[in-house]
Enzyme design. Structure first.
Site, PDB file in Angstrom:
ATOM      1  N   HIS A   1      49.678  14.328 115.915  1.00 12.58           N
ATOM      2  CA  HIS A   1      51.040  14.848 116.065  1.00 12.58           C
ATOM      3  C   HIS A   1      51.640  15.322 114.753  1.00 12.58           C
ATOM      4  CE1 HIS A   1      52.747  11.070 114.371  1.00 12.58           C
ATOM      5  NE2 HIS A   1      51.645  10.560 114.879  1.00 12.58           N
ATOM      6  N   CYS A   2      50.865  15.285 113.650  1.00 10.78           N
ATOM      7  CA  CYS A   2      51.416  15.664 112.341  1.00 10.78           C
ATOM      8  C   CYS A   2      50.754  16.903 111.735  1.00 10.78           C
ATOM      9  CB  CYS A   2      51.287  14.492 111.359  1.00 10.78           C
ATOM     10  SG  CYS A   2      52.325  13.077 111.735  1.00 10.78           S
ATOM     11  N   ILE A   3      49.488  16.778 111.347  1.00  8.19           N
ATOM     12  CA  ILE A   3      48.836  17.798 110.530  1.00  8.19           C
ATOM     13  C   ILE A   3      48.781  19.171 111.204  1.00  8.19           C
ATOM     14  CG2 ILE A   3      46.837  18.326 109.099  1.00  8.19           C
ATOM     15  CD1 ILE A   3      48.352  15.793 108.309  1.00  8.19           C
TER      16      ILE A   3
ATOM     17  N   ILE B   1      50.875  20.465 113.196  1.00  8.82           N
ATOM     18  CA  ILE B   1      52.210  20.923 113.587  1.00  8.82           C
ATOM     19  C   ILE B   1      53.169  21.049 112.409  1.00  8.82           C
ATOM     20  CG2 ILE B   1      54.273  20.266 114.920  1.00  8.82           C
ATOM     21  CD1 ILE B   1      52.365  18.986 116.957  1.00  8.82           C
ATOM     22  N   ASP B   2      53.267  19.987 111.623  1.00  6.49           N
ATOM     23  CA  ASP B   2      54.319  19.897 110.607  1.00  6.49           C
ATOM     24  C   ASP B   2      54.353  21.045 109.600  1.00  6.49           C
ATOM     25  OD1 ASP B   2      54.894  17.586 111.921  1.00  6.49           O
ATOM     26  OD2 ASP B   2      54.056  16.249 110.400  1.00  6.49           O
TER      27      ASP B   2
END
Length: 343
Positions: A201-203, A205-206
């Protein structure tokens, strides 16, 4: 154990809290733009119940300016109070290492930025009760930017090693051997490893939160966009290599039985968010392959945002008869619990 923890869907209980920490998803839209609906809707639900002196902290990863911009606006509008005067507002990005049994939240330094100095003091006091080291910074924007730097650093370096994997493979060079030798250098090098695509859910998207925000200032984030292109292209590269491997055995991909090993986005966890395994399921099925998966941590596929058609599919049973029935296996996620010798 103390009886002080309770779960509730009743926002009116915010009235009882001295601190409210917002930890909700910050996904991308289909056009790869920031989707703050969860953050802002949570803020709207909290606002009517805010009490004077309450601290509100956002932990969800986002672009600089969200906390003291959009979130502050909905909190002030819904509460009739002012941030920094009537209630406190801060940002503190979450830091986790899922799947690492040695990772302890209390030992991971916690970055904190406040809307005002008084807000910062309140947030530092809160997190100091649970975390060994708190790292105060000058503003919410700086704290938001810290989290983006951490994740963009990973995204760009993973893209670099993915590109090198493709190049070195064409040269007949084993990228894994190269990395193992390179990481013996005691300075100026940090090992990153190639993979079939980015997940979590991080790399994935962010970095695009910053890319979107940068356009507001007339800046183009070339590294971020290029890294995204390279990482997104890795599933196609893997499918190409799979097709070549099958062809060497005089088997077409169309009609072959393919087993994906690992559905979770990271080894030894059950989190499937943004997992590249779903991309493989879609691509291989579209090319006519009969595809299945095995994951000891994900026995059945639950609801997902973008791959609802796979909901309810189950992991195969791990036994020699089942494994032998497949023409090829692709290790997407290398869980420790998998018997690779038997595979």
């Amino acid at each position: 154990r103390s009886g002080k923890f309770s779960a509730s869907a009743d926002f009116s209980r915010v009235r009882e809290a001295q601190a409210v920490i917002i930890c909700v998803p910050t996904p991308l839209t289909k056009t790869r733009e920031p989707d703050l609906c969860f953050v802002l809707e949570t803020g709207r639900n909290i606002a009517p119940h805010l009490q004077r002196g309450t601290l509100v902290v956002l932990e969800s990863t986002t672009y600089p300016g969200t906390t003291d911009g959009e979130l502050r606006a909905v909190l002030e509008e819904g509460s009739g109070m002012k941030a920094g005067k009537d209630f406190h507002l801060a940002f503190s990005p979450e830091r986790q290492d899922p799947g690492n049994p040695n990772s302890q939240v209390a030992k991971i330094p916690k970055v904190v930025g406040g809307f005002t100095s008084a807000c910062l003091d309140k947030a530092v006091a809160l997190y100091s009760r649970a975390v060994g080291k708190v790292v105060p910074v000058s503003s919410c924007k700086v704290a938001e930017a810290v989290k983006l730097l951490e994740n963009i650093f990973r995204s760009v370096n993973i893209a670099l090693v993915n590109e090198l994997k493709v190049i070195y493979a064409a040269m007949g060079i084993d990228i894994w051997e190269v990395i193992e030798a390179a990481k013996t250098k005691p300075f100026g090098f940090m090992p990153f490893y190639p993979g079939p695509g980015l997940g979590g859910h991080c790399i994935p998207i962010d970095p695009f939160y910053l890319a979107w925000k940068a356009r507001e200032f007339g800046k183009h984030t070339r590294f971020i966009e290029l890294a995204g292109e390279i990482n997104t292209a890795m599933p196609d590269y893997v499918v190409q290599r799979l097709t070549e491997a099958l062809s060497s055995q005089r088997k077409p991909l169309n009609g072959s039985k393919i087993l994906l090993i690992g559905l979770a986005y990271k080894a030894d966890v059950d989190d499937v968010r943004e997992s590249p395994a779903f991309v493989f399921l879609e691509k291989l099925a579209a090319l006519g392959a009969e595809v299945a998966y095995y994951d000891p941590h994900v026995p059945v596929i639950g609801p997902t945002r973008e791959h609802s058609n796979w909901r309810g599919h189950t992991s195969i049973k791990w036994n020699e008869e089942n494994i032998r029935s497949f023409d090829a296996a692709v290790i997407v996620t290398a869980h420790k619990a998998i018997d690779y010798r038997q595979l």
